[in-house]
Motif scaffolding. Structure first.
Motif, PDB file in Angstrom:
ATOM      1  N   THR A 117      35.181  35.417  53.551  1.00  0.00           N
ATOM      2  CA  THR A 117      34.621  36.385  52.630  1.00  0.00           C
ATOM      3  C   THR A 117      35.676  37.434  52.295  1.00  0.00           C
ATOM      4  O   THR A 117      36.192  38.116  53.179  1.00  0.00           O
ATOM      5  CB  THR A 117      33.394  37.073  53.247  1.00  0.00           C
ATOM      6  N   SER A 119      37.262  40.747  49.987  1.00  0.00           N
ATOM      7  CA  SER A 119      36.772  42.008  49.460  1.00  0.00           C
ATOM      8  C   SER A 119      37.886  42.638  48.658  1.00  0.00           C
ATOM      9  O   SER A 119      39.054  42.329  48.849  1.00  0.00           O
ATOM     10  CB  SER A 119      36.343  42.949  50.602  1.00  0.00           C
ATOM     11  N   LEU A 121      39.248  44.365  44.679  1.00  0.00           N
ATOM     12  CA  LEU A 121      39.180  44.216  43.230  1.00  0.00           C
ATOM     13  C   LEU A 121      40.241  43.234  42.756  1.00  0.00           C
ATOM     14  O   LEU A 121      41.433  43.420  43.002  1.00  0.00           O
ATOM     15  CB  LEU A 121      39.390  45.575  42.559  1.00  0.00           C
ATOM     16  N   ASP A 137      33.907  33.429  38.062  1.00  0.00           N
ATOM     17  CA  ASP A 137      32.772  32.994  38.892  1.00  0.00           C
ATOM     18  C   ASP A 137      33.239  32.602  40.287  1.00  0.00           C
ATOM     19  O   ASP A 137      32.597  32.927  41.289  1.00  0.00           O
ATOM     20  CB  ASP A 137      32.059  31.816  38.230  1.00  0.00           C
ATOM     21  N   GLU A 140      34.248  35.761  42.279  1.00  0.00           N
ATOM     22  CA  GLU A 140      33.061  36.513  42.700  1.00  0.00           C
ATOM     23  C   GLU A 140      32.335  35.798  43.839  1.00  0.00           C
ATOM     24  O   GLU A 140      31.796  36.434  44.739  1.00  0.00           O
ATOM     25  CB  GLU A 140      32.131  36.726  41.504  1.00  0.00           C
ATOM     26  N   GLY A 143      33.730  36.762  47.027  1.00  0.00           N
ATOM     27  CA  GLY A 143      33.480  38.128  47.461  1.00  0.00           C
ATOM     28  C   GLY A 143      34.259  39.202  46.724  1.00  0.00           C
ATOM     29  O   GLY A 143      34.146  40.387  47.042  1.00  0.00           O
ATOM     30  N   TYR A 144      35.057  38.813  45.742  1.00  0.00           N
ATOM     31  CA  TYR A 144      35.830  39.801  45.003  1.00  0.00           C
ATOM     32  C   TYR A 144      34.992  40.469  43.911  1.00  0.00           C
ATOM     33  O   TYR A 144      34.103  39.839  43.320  1.00  0.00           O
ATOM     34  CB  TYR A 144      37.035  39.148  44.320  1.00  0.00           C
ATOM     35  N   GLU A 145      35.289  41.727  43.654  1.00  0.00           N
ATOM     36  CA  GLU A 145      34.847  42.361  42.417  1.00  0.00           C
ATOM     37  C   GLU A 145      35.897  42.010  41.382  1.00  0.00           C
ATOM     38  O   GLU A 145      37.101  42.109  41.661  1.00  0.00           O
ATOM     39  CB  GLU A 145      34.767  43.884  42.595  1.00  0.00           C
ATOM     40  N   VAL A 146      35.489  41.568  40.210  1.00  0.00           N
ATOM     41  CA  VAL A 146      36.440  41.063  39.224  1.00  0.00           C
ATOM     42  C   VAL A 146      36.469  41.946  37.982  1.00  0.00           C
ATOM     43  O   VAL A 146      35.425  42.283  37.423  1.00  0.00           O
ATOM     44  CB  VAL A 146      36.095  39.607  38.815  1.00  0.00           C
ATOM     45  N   ARG A 147      37.668  42.307  37.567  1.00  0.00           N
ATOM     46  CA  ARG A 147      37.866  43.001  36.288  1.00  0.00           C
ATOM     47  C   ARG A 147      38.669  42.067  35.397  1.00  0.00           C
ATOM     48  O   ARG A 147      39.754  41.617  35.780  1.00  0.00           O
ATOM     49  CB  ARG A 147      38.616  44.329  36.507  1.00  0.00           C
ATOM     50  N   GLU A 148      38.149  41.760  34.240  1.00  0.00           N
ATOM     51  CA  GLU A 148      38.773  40.775  33.370  1.00  0.00           C
ATOM     52  C   GLU A 148      39.566  41.423  32.236  1.00  0.00           C
ATOM     53  O   GLU A 148      39.228  42.505  31.756  1.00  0.00           O
ATOM     54  CB  GLU A 148      37.714  39.851  32.766  1.00  0.00           C
TER      55      GLU A 148
END
Length: 230
Positions: A117, A119, A121, A137, A140, A143-148
């Protein structure tokens, strides 16, 4: 379908009694997408699943979509078939073998790498919306927060304006600045930033020998393994 038309999506169970092309004898779920559009001529149809073959203009498609779908179906023991006729339309069918194992059977496919898991960004950069969405997808799920971002320039602006990513995942060949150039720029201010370059070309190694890379099309397990190493 530039002039409009009908798009039909179907799903049903089908059985193959006699092996047919890539389809072996067995039971399948058959997903179909059929349109009443322009259709393909025989030459285009013969090359439709080739990686990077596209009849679209520059910047409008990579030619990887059908190739990735075909590869996925083949890896699962199924197949992708296409029927098309100019002026009539196209029918694409995805044949996926019916599993003999119950979803709650507790078995894990052998080729799926364990994913710790994660963590933090992840800054994900790719000019192809479909590829970027699929990769987002996966990230995420890990477990990552994704900024595209749809370009290296946009990603660079995000970081300049205060975004602090814990991971950069970027396509290499994009209009304007490349993924390798973006990584070089970001590491001027974030020298310890983990970077993964994704490319549709296997010869990227000479351009970025110090950067981990992943060649398109790739599976979730391959992405998981290289992220674990990073």
């Amino acid at each position: 379908m530039p002039q409009g038309g009908t798009l039909r999506i179907t799903a049903n169970r089908a059985s193959i009694r006699t092996p047919r092309g890539a389809l072996k004898r067995g039971h399948y779920v058959r997903l179909g997408v059929a349109d009443t559009g322009a259709g393909m001529d025989p030459v285009t149809l013969a090359r439709a699943i080739e990686p990077f073959f596209s009849t679209k203009g520059i910047g409008k498609g990579t030619g990887l979509g059908l190739s990735m779908a075909h590869g996925l179906a083949a890896q699962l023991g199924g197949a992708l078939t296409i029927q098309s006729q100019e002026g009539v339309g196209t029918n694409v069918e995805l044949w996926l073998p019916v599993s003999a194992v119950s979803p709650d059977g507790g078995e894990t496919p052998a080729d799926v790498a364990p994913v710790n898991t994660a963590s933090g960004l992840a800054l994900l950069v790719d000019d192809e919306d479909a590829v970027r969405a699929s990769t987002a997808d996966m990230l995420e799920e890990y477990g990552y927060e994704v900024r595209e971002a749809n370009s290296a320039e946009t990603a660079l602006a995000l970081v300049t304006n205060g975004l602090l990513p814990d991971l950069l995942v970027s396509d290499h060949l994009m209009p304007g600045m490349s993924g390798v150039e973006l990584a070089s720029e970001l590491r001027k201010t974030l020298p310890n930033l983990p970077v993964l370059i994704i490319s549709g070309y296997a010869d990227l190694e000479g351009l970025a020998p110090d950067l981990p890379r992943l060649v398109k099309p790739f599976r979730s397990a391959e992405l998981a393994a290289i992220l674990a190493a990073l």
